[in-house]
Scaffold this motif. Structure first.
Motif, PDB file in Angstrom:
ATOM      1  N   ALA A 159       0.826  -1.209   0.000  1.00 28.12           N
ATOM      2  CA  ALA A 159       0.000   0.000   0.000  1.00 28.12           C
ATOM      3  C   ALA A 159       0.860   1.259   0.000  1.00 28.12           C
ATOM      4  N   ARG A 160       1.946   1.265   0.796  1.00 28.96           N
ATOM      5  CA  ARG A 160       2.823   2.435   0.816  1.00 28.96           C
ATOM      6  C   ARG A 160       3.502   2.640  -0.529  1.00 28.96           C
ATOM      7  N   ALA A 161       3.954   1.552  -1.132  1.00 26.20           N
ATOM      8  CA  ALA A 161       4.599   1.654  -2.442  1.00 26.20           C
ATOM      9  C   ALA A 161       3.600   2.152  -3.489  1.00 26.20           C
ATOM     10  N   ALA A 162       2.364   1.655  -3.429  1.00 22.74           N
ATOM     11  CA  ALA A 162       1.334   2.101  -4.378  1.00 22.74           C
ATOM     12  C   ALA A 162       1.034   3.586  -4.192  1.00 22.74           C
ATOM     13  N   ALA A 163       1.039   4.052  -2.944  1.00 13.43           N
ATOM     14  CA  ALA A 163       0.781   5.467  -2.684  1.00 13.43           C
ATOM     15  C   ALA A 163       1.885   6.331  -3.276  1.00 13.43           C
ATOM     16  N   LEU A 164       3.138   5.897  -3.150  1.00  8.96           N
ATOM     17  CA  LEU A 164       4.243   6.647  -3.745  1.00  8.96           C
ATOM     18  C   LEU A 164       4.111   6.698  -5.259  1.00  8.96           C
ATOM     19  N   TRP A 165       3.684   5.578  -5.852  1.00  3.52           N
ATOM     20  CA  TRP A 165       3.481   5.533  -7.297  1.00  3.52           C
ATOM     21  C   TRP A 165       2.349   6.469  -7.707  1.00  3.52           C
ATOM     22  N   GLU A 166       1.228   6.426  -6.970  1.00  2.00           N
ATOM     23  CA  GLU A 166       0.077   7.273  -7.302  1.00  2.00           C
ATOM     24  C   GLU A 166       0.403   8.757  -7.166  1.00  2.00           C
ATOM     25  N   LEU A 167       1.282   9.108  -6.245  1.00  5.53           N
ATOM     26  CA  LEU A 167       1.681  10.502  -6.082  1.00  5.53           C
ATOM     27  C   LEU A 167       2.715  10.925  -7.124  1.00  5.53           C
ATOM     28  N   SER A 203       7.172   0.234 -11.570  1.00  6.38           N
ATOM     29  CA  SER A 203       8.069  -0.917 -11.445  1.00  6.38           C
ATOM     30  C   SER A 203       8.942  -0.793 -10.196  1.00  6.38           C
ATOM     31  N   GLU A 204       9.389   0.424  -9.896  1.00  8.64           N
ATOM     32  CA  GLU A 204      10.214   0.634  -8.704  1.00  8.64           C
ATOM     33  C   GLU A 204       9.383   0.466  -7.433  1.00  8.64           C
ATOM     34  N   ALA A 205       8.127   0.918  -7.456  1.00  6.71           N
ATOM     35  CA  ALA A 205       7.242   0.763  -6.299  1.00  6.71           C
ATOM     36  C   ALA A 205       6.975  -0.716  -6.029  1.00  6.71           C
ATOM     37  N   ASP A 206       6.709  -1.488  -7.079  1.00  8.27           N
ATOM     38  CA  ASP A 206       6.494  -2.931  -6.916  1.00  8.27           C
ATOM     39  C   ASP A 206       7.749  -3.597  -6.376  1.00  8.27           C
ATOM     40  N   PHE A 207       8.910  -3.189  -6.899  1.00 12.84           N
ATOM     41  CA  PHE A 207      10.177  -3.765  -6.442  1.00 12.84           C
ATOM     42  C   PHE A 207      10.420  -3.428  -4.975  1.00 12.84           C
ATOM     43  N   MET A 208      10.111  -2.187  -4.585  1.00 14.85           N
ATOM     44  CA  MET A 208      10.295  -1.771  -3.194  1.00 14.85           C
ATOM     45  C   MET A 208       9.430  -2.621  -2.259  1.00 14.85           C
ATOM     46  N   ALA A 209       8.179  -2.848  -2.634  1.00 16.55           N
ATOM     47  CA  ALA A 209       7.298  -3.673  -1.802  1.00 16.55           C
ATOM     48  C   ALA A 209       7.831  -5.096  -1.705  1.00 16.55           C
ATOM     49  N   PHE A 210       8.305  -5.640  -2.821  1.00 16.73           N
ATOM     50  CA  PHE A 210       8.868  -6.993  -2.819  1.00 16.73           C
ATOM     51  C   PHE A 210      10.094  -7.070  -1.907  1.00 16.73           C
ATOM     52  N   MET A 211      10.988  -6.104  -2.030  1.00 14.02           N
ATOM     53  CA  MET A 211      12.213  -6.130  -1.225  1.00 14.02           C
ATOM     54  C   MET A 211      11.911  -5.989   0.268  1.00 14.02           C
ATOM     55  N   TRP A 212      10.893  -5.184   0.611  1.00 15.32           N
ATOM     56  CA  TRP A 212      10.535  -5.053   2.010  1.00 15.32           C
ATOM     57  C   TRP A 212      10.061  -6.393   2.562  1.00 15.32           C
ATOM     58  N   HIS A 213       9.213  -7.089   1.806  1.00 13.62           N
ATOM     59  CA  HIS A 213       8.752  -8.408   2.243  1.00 13.62           C
ATOM     60  C   HIS A 213       9.914  -9.395   2.313  1.00 13.62           C
ATOM     61  N   TRP A 214      10.803  -9.348   1.359  1.00 15.02           N
ATOM     62  CA  TRP A 214      11.966 -10.247   1.357  1.00 15.02           C
ATOM     63  C   TRP A 214      12.819  -9.996   2.595  1.00 15.02           C
ATOM     64  N   ALA A 215      13.066  -8.722   2.903  1.00 12.64           N
ATOM     65  CA  ALA A 215      13.883  -8.385   4.069  1.00 12.64           C
ATOM     66  C   ALA A 215      13.232  -8.873   5.354  1.00 12.64           C
ATOM     67  N   GLN A 216      11.905  -8.808   5.439  1.00 14.98           N
ATOM     68  CA  GLN A 216      11.218  -9.284   6.640  1.00 14.98           C
ATOM     69  C   GLN A 216      11.380 -10.785   6.805  1.00 14.98           C
ATOM     70  N   LEU A 217      11.505 -11.492   5.708  1.00 15.01           N
ATOM     71  CA  LEU A 217      11.681 -12.943   5.783  1.00 15.01           C
ATOM     72  C   LEU A 217      13.105 -13.327   6.133  1.00 15.01           C
TER      73      LEU A 217
END
Length: 131
Positions: free
Chosen positions: A87-95, A101-115
């Protein structure tokens, strides 16, 4: 519970307070007028107080009764399912602050880091990470 209008901990299902919030949620779920609810309900001695909600550290709408429940749920499963980073990445993209593509990558990397590297993001906020 959310559909019924009650607010409970996402881990242990304990009711969350204050009591006025619970009653107004029940009334709202039934399309009842909220003007019947006083600003403050009377205090009854001996009645336990309900804990104030603790937000999900990932930034989604889930709430918990304590930091312990939030942390336990996060380590057991929620870090894999949390929609907050997306949601945060999508908000940055919408603004227009970053390409999709960078917003999607950021969300993916955040989830990866949490794992694989919990705490890799300062404050668990993907937007605070520097490249």
């Amino acid at each position: 519970n959310r559909t019924a209008g009650v607010s409970t901990c996402e881990h242990c299902f304990r009711f969350l307070g204050p009591l006025e919030m619970q009653v107004s949620g029940l009334l709202r779920a039934r399309n009842a007028p909220l003007d019947v609810l006083p600003d403050k309900l009377p205090v009854v001695s001996g009645l336990p107080t309900l804990p104030m909600p603790v937000a999900c550290q990932g930034g989604c709408e889930l709430r918990y009764c304590s930091a312990q429940c939030a942390a336990y749920d996060w380590t057991q499963q929620h870090r894999l399912l949390c929609q907050g980073a997306k949601a945060r990445a999508a908000a940055l993209w919408e603004l227009g602050l970053m390409p999709r593509s960078e917003a999607d990558f950021m969300a993916f990397m955040w989830h990866w880091a949490q794992l694989f590297d919990p705490g890799a993001w300062p404050g668990d906020e993907p937007t605070t990470r520097t490249r």
